[in-house]
Design an enzyme around this catalytic site. Structure first.
Site, PDB file in Angstrom:
ATOM      1  CB  THR A 184      -8.674   2.447  -4.402  1.00  0.00           C
ATOM      2  OG1 THR A 184      -9.904   1.773  -4.407  1.00  0.00           O
ATOM      3  CG2 THR A 184      -7.691   1.655  -5.217  1.00  0.00           C
ATOM      4  CD  GLU A 271      -5.505  -7.442  -6.666  1.00  0.00           C
ATOM      5  OE1 GLU A 271      -6.688  -7.790  -6.765  1.00  0.00           O
ATOM      6  OE2 GLU A 271      -4.947  -7.205  -5.588  1.00  0.00           O
TER       7      GLU A 271
END
Lengths: 400, 400
Positions: A184, A271
Site C-alpha cells: 500500500t 477511500e
C-alpha cells in the site's frame, strides 16, 4: 499543481505505461541517483513482506543504490520463490541499462497481491522509462506510482540549513492504507543535502515514526510498505555528520515536515473518507500508552461511524479510551475534548457540555479529538478518517 | 420458542414495562434468588465501568445476593456521582420489597450512555415486576433485557452430574457488542446445582473466557458488560466442592456449553451481520499469540468487508496474519484454510488453490478461517461477523 516542485540535483526520474495496470495508465518509474548518493530506508514490519521488500533490504545492506525501480499494479507479494526471481530480474534490467551491479538497484512494487510480475512488460518498459529520465520528472513519477489513489502526493521545499540552501522533494502513494492487497504505502524523498549515512538514516527514522507511523485508516499494515530518503550530496554546504549539530536538527525538522505532509495527504485521500481526524493524546506516562489510547479511539469502528454521521457521540469515545488497556487509568482525572469543547470530565459527561457545542465541532471536515490523561508529560498524535458507506463499498467490491 | 426452557428451582423472574425504553416495551426485570443461593460473576474490564457495575462488584464482595435487578434502555454509565446514588436507590427499592438488606441486590443496566436513570420509573416499576415473580418467567425476562437485539437469547439444558439431574438455564443480551453506547453484553445463568462458591466462580470464569471473551464484532468492550452464574443448591445431589472431581468437570463443561451458545447467539444477532465466522488458530506457541492472530484477522475491516462481499480475498487474510505481531513467524511453514480449502502455504497462495474453491466456501453463511501456525500446541477460536453497509448505517444513524 499549484505547489512549486523543486528538482533535486542528481536525481532523474522517468515514468512509462508498461501495461502492468489494467487501465493502461503510467505504472513504471525509474529514479536514477547520481554516483555518491546515500540512501536511507524503512520497511514494513509485516511478517509476510513481499519479495521486493526482502530484496531491497538485502541490496541496501550491501551498497548505496544508483537506482530505485517502482511499479504500480502488481505488488509481487505472496508469490513465493518465483516472486524473488522476478524481483531480481527486474533489478537486472535496470542495472544493464545503467551499467552497474544489480545490487545497486532497489525494487518497489505496489498493487494486487498474489500474481506474478509480468516480466516481459518490465523488460520492455524499463528502457522506455529510462529513455525519459529527467530532473523534472517528479510530477509524472508521482502519478505513475498511484494505484487507487485519487490524487497524486507530491511535496517540495527549499530549506535553509545553517545558512545554506538545500532542496527536499518527495512523493508518496497510498489510499488511506485501506488496501493491504493493494499493498500500500510507498514514499520516496530526495534531497541534495550533504549528509552522512548515519545522520540520514536517523532523520528518516525519526520522521517516519512521527508521520507514516502515525496514520491509520483501519489498522492494517501492508506487505509492501517502504519509504526511502536519498541524499545526493550536491548542495554547497559542509557535510552534516553530527546528530547534535544545529544543521542536523534543521535538516531533521524539514524532513519530518515533508513526511508529515505526505502522510496526511494519504489519510485525506483515504477511500470513502469524509473526515480528517487528529486523535491527540496528552499528558500520558509513556509513548506506548499514548499510542494505545490514540489507536483505540482512531480504530474504533463505533467512533469512526459516528464521525461519518457527524454525531458527537462522546459515549463511544469514552468507552474506547476505557478499554484501551491503560493500567490504573484515573477516569476522574482525565478529560476528553472535541475541538475546544470539553466533553468528558469527572468520569462522565462534562457538566458544561451541550450537544450543540459538540455538533458544531462534528460538522467540520477536520476534527480534533483530544484526550488529556493527566498521568505524565508525553504527547502523541495519530491521524485517521471516518468509516463511511463508501469504505465498505470500495472494499467489498474491490475485486469484483 | 421451540427449545424447552427448564425452570430453575429457587429462581423467580418478573418483568414489566416501566417506560425506561422509549418504545414502551418491557424493560425492567427482577430475578429473586432463594435464600442460600450462591452467585458468581464476571464484569467488564473497561476503565469507564458504569455505576451499576461498580456497585454490583461491591455488593457481591460483601454477601450473597437475594436479587438481581436489570433494566434496559438506560446504561447509567458516564453519569458520575448521581449515577451511583441512583444505582443505590434502585437496589433499595428491591430490598424494601424483599425485606432484605440492599447489599443483597445486584444492579445491572444496559442502554444509552450518559443519561441519568429515571428513578420514579424504577420506584413504580420494581413493585410491578416483583408482583409477577414466577418460576416460569425466563421467556418474558429474556425479552425485557433486549435493547437493539433482534432476537431473544435463551438457552436451557438438563445435565447429568455424576448420576444426578440438574438444570442450567440462562439468557443473554447484546447485539454483537457493536453498541458500547448501548452498553452492551449481559448474561444471567442459573442452576439448581449444589456447589460451593469457589467451584461456582471457577466454572463461570472458565466458561466466560472461552465464550463471551471469544466473540468480537468490532473490538469494542462496553462499560456495562457483566455475566452472573447463580446456584440455588436445590438439586438432590452431593455438593460439588472439588475442582478435580468428575462432578465439577461435568458441571463446568455444561456451563461452558450454555455460555458458548449464548455468546454465539449474540454474534449471529450482530447488527448488519450477514456471516457467522469462526477464526480458528491452531498450533500456536501460547494462548496470547493465538488470540493475537485470531483478533488481527477477526477485527480487520478489510477481511470483514471481503466476507460481506463473499470474496475469497486470501491476500487480506495473509496480510492480517503477517501484521499480528507474532515474533519470528515462519511464513514458509504456516498454512491458512478457508473451510477445508488450503489458501496459503509456502509463503504465498497455495499451489492447489483455485478461486472457485474459495468462492464455494465464501458463499456459505457460516465460514471457518483456520490458521495453522506450526509453532506449538495451543488452539484458540474467536467468533465474529462481517462488516456490511448495514453496520455503518445502524451505527452512523443510531442516535439520529
Amino acid at each position: 499543481m499549484e505547489m512549486q516542485i523543486h528538482p533535486v540535483a542528481g536525481v532523474y526520474l522517468g515514468a512509462t505505461a508498461a501495461k502492468i495496470k489494467k487501465n493502461g495508465k503510467p505504472d513504471l518509474v525509474v529514479i536514477e541517483l547520481i554516483e555518491g548518493t546515500l540512501t536511507a530506508a524503512t520497511f514494513t514490519t509485516n511478517a509476510f513482506c513481499a519479495a521486493p521488500v526482502t530484496l531491497a533490504k538485502r541490496h541496501l545492506a550491501e551498497v548505496s543504490p544508483r537506482a530505485l525501480l517502482i511499479n504500480a499494479g502488481n505488488a509481487n507479494a505472496g508469490t513465493g520463490e518465483q516472486g524473488m526471481k522476478d524481483a531480481l530480474s527486474s533489478c537486472a534490467f535496470v542495472a544493464a541499462e545503467l551499467g552497474c551491479d544489480m545490487t545497486r538497484v532497489l525494487p518497489f512494487s505496489t498493487g494486487v497481491i498474489g500474481e506474478n510480475l509480468p516480466m516481459e512488460k518490465f523488460e520492455n518498459g524499463i528502457p522506455q522509462a529510462m529513455a525519459g529520465l529527467q530532473i523534472d520528472g517528479w510530477d509524472a513519477a508521482s502519478k505513475a506510482i498511484m494505484t487507487t489513489d485519487l490524487v497524486q502526493k507530491l511535496v517540495s521545499r527549499e530549506v535553509d540549513i545553517d545558512g545554506h540552501r538545500i532542496v527536499i522533494t518527495g512523493m508518496s502513494k497510498g489510499s488511506g492504507m485501506i488496501h493491504p492487497n493493494m499493498a500500500t504505502m510507498l514514499g520516496f524523498v530526495a534531497t541534495d543535502a550533504k549528509i552522512d549515512q548515519a545522520c540520514l538514516q536517523a532523520a528518516l527514522s525519526a520522521a517516519v515514526e512521527s508521520s507514516f507511523n502515525r496514520i491509520t485508516v483501519d489498522g492494517d499494515t501492508s506487505t509492501n510498505d517502504a519509504c526511502t530518503l536519498s541524499a545526493t550530496q550536491q548542495a554547497d554546504m559542509p557535510e552534516i555528520h553530527d546528530l547534535e549539530s544545529v544543521a542536523y536538527q534543521q535538516f531533521a525538522k524539514a524532513v519530518k515536515e515533508i513526511m508529515t505532509d505526505l502522510a496526511q495527504m494519504i489519510v485525506r485521500d483515504g477511500e470513502g473518507a469524509t473526515k480528517f481526524v487528529a486523535v491527540i493524546v496528552e499528558e500520558a506516562d509513556s509513548k506506548e500508552e499514548a499510542l494505545k489510547v490514540a489507536h483505540a479511539v482512531a480504530l474504533s469502528p463505533l467512533v469512526k461511524t459516528a464521525l461519518f454521521a457527524s454525531d458527537p457521540n462522546w459515549g463511544r469515545i469514552l468507552a474506547a479510551v476505557g478499554r484501551a488497556g491503560v493500567e490504573n487509568l484515573d477516569i476522574e482525572a482525565l478529560k476528553i475534548y472535541l475541538g475546544d469543547v470539553c466533553i468528558v470530565e469527572n468520569g462522565g459527561r462534562a457538566a458544561s457540555y451541550t450537544e450543540e457545542q459538540g455538533q458544531a465541532v462534528m460538522n467540520e471536515t477536520d476534527i480534533d479529538i483530544r484526550i488529556v490523561l493527566k498521568r505524565g508529560t508525553v504527547n502523541e498524535t495519530v491521524w485517521t478518517t471516518d468509516f463511511s458507506y463508501d469504505y465498505v463499498k470500495i472494499n467489498a467490491e474491490y475485486r469484483s
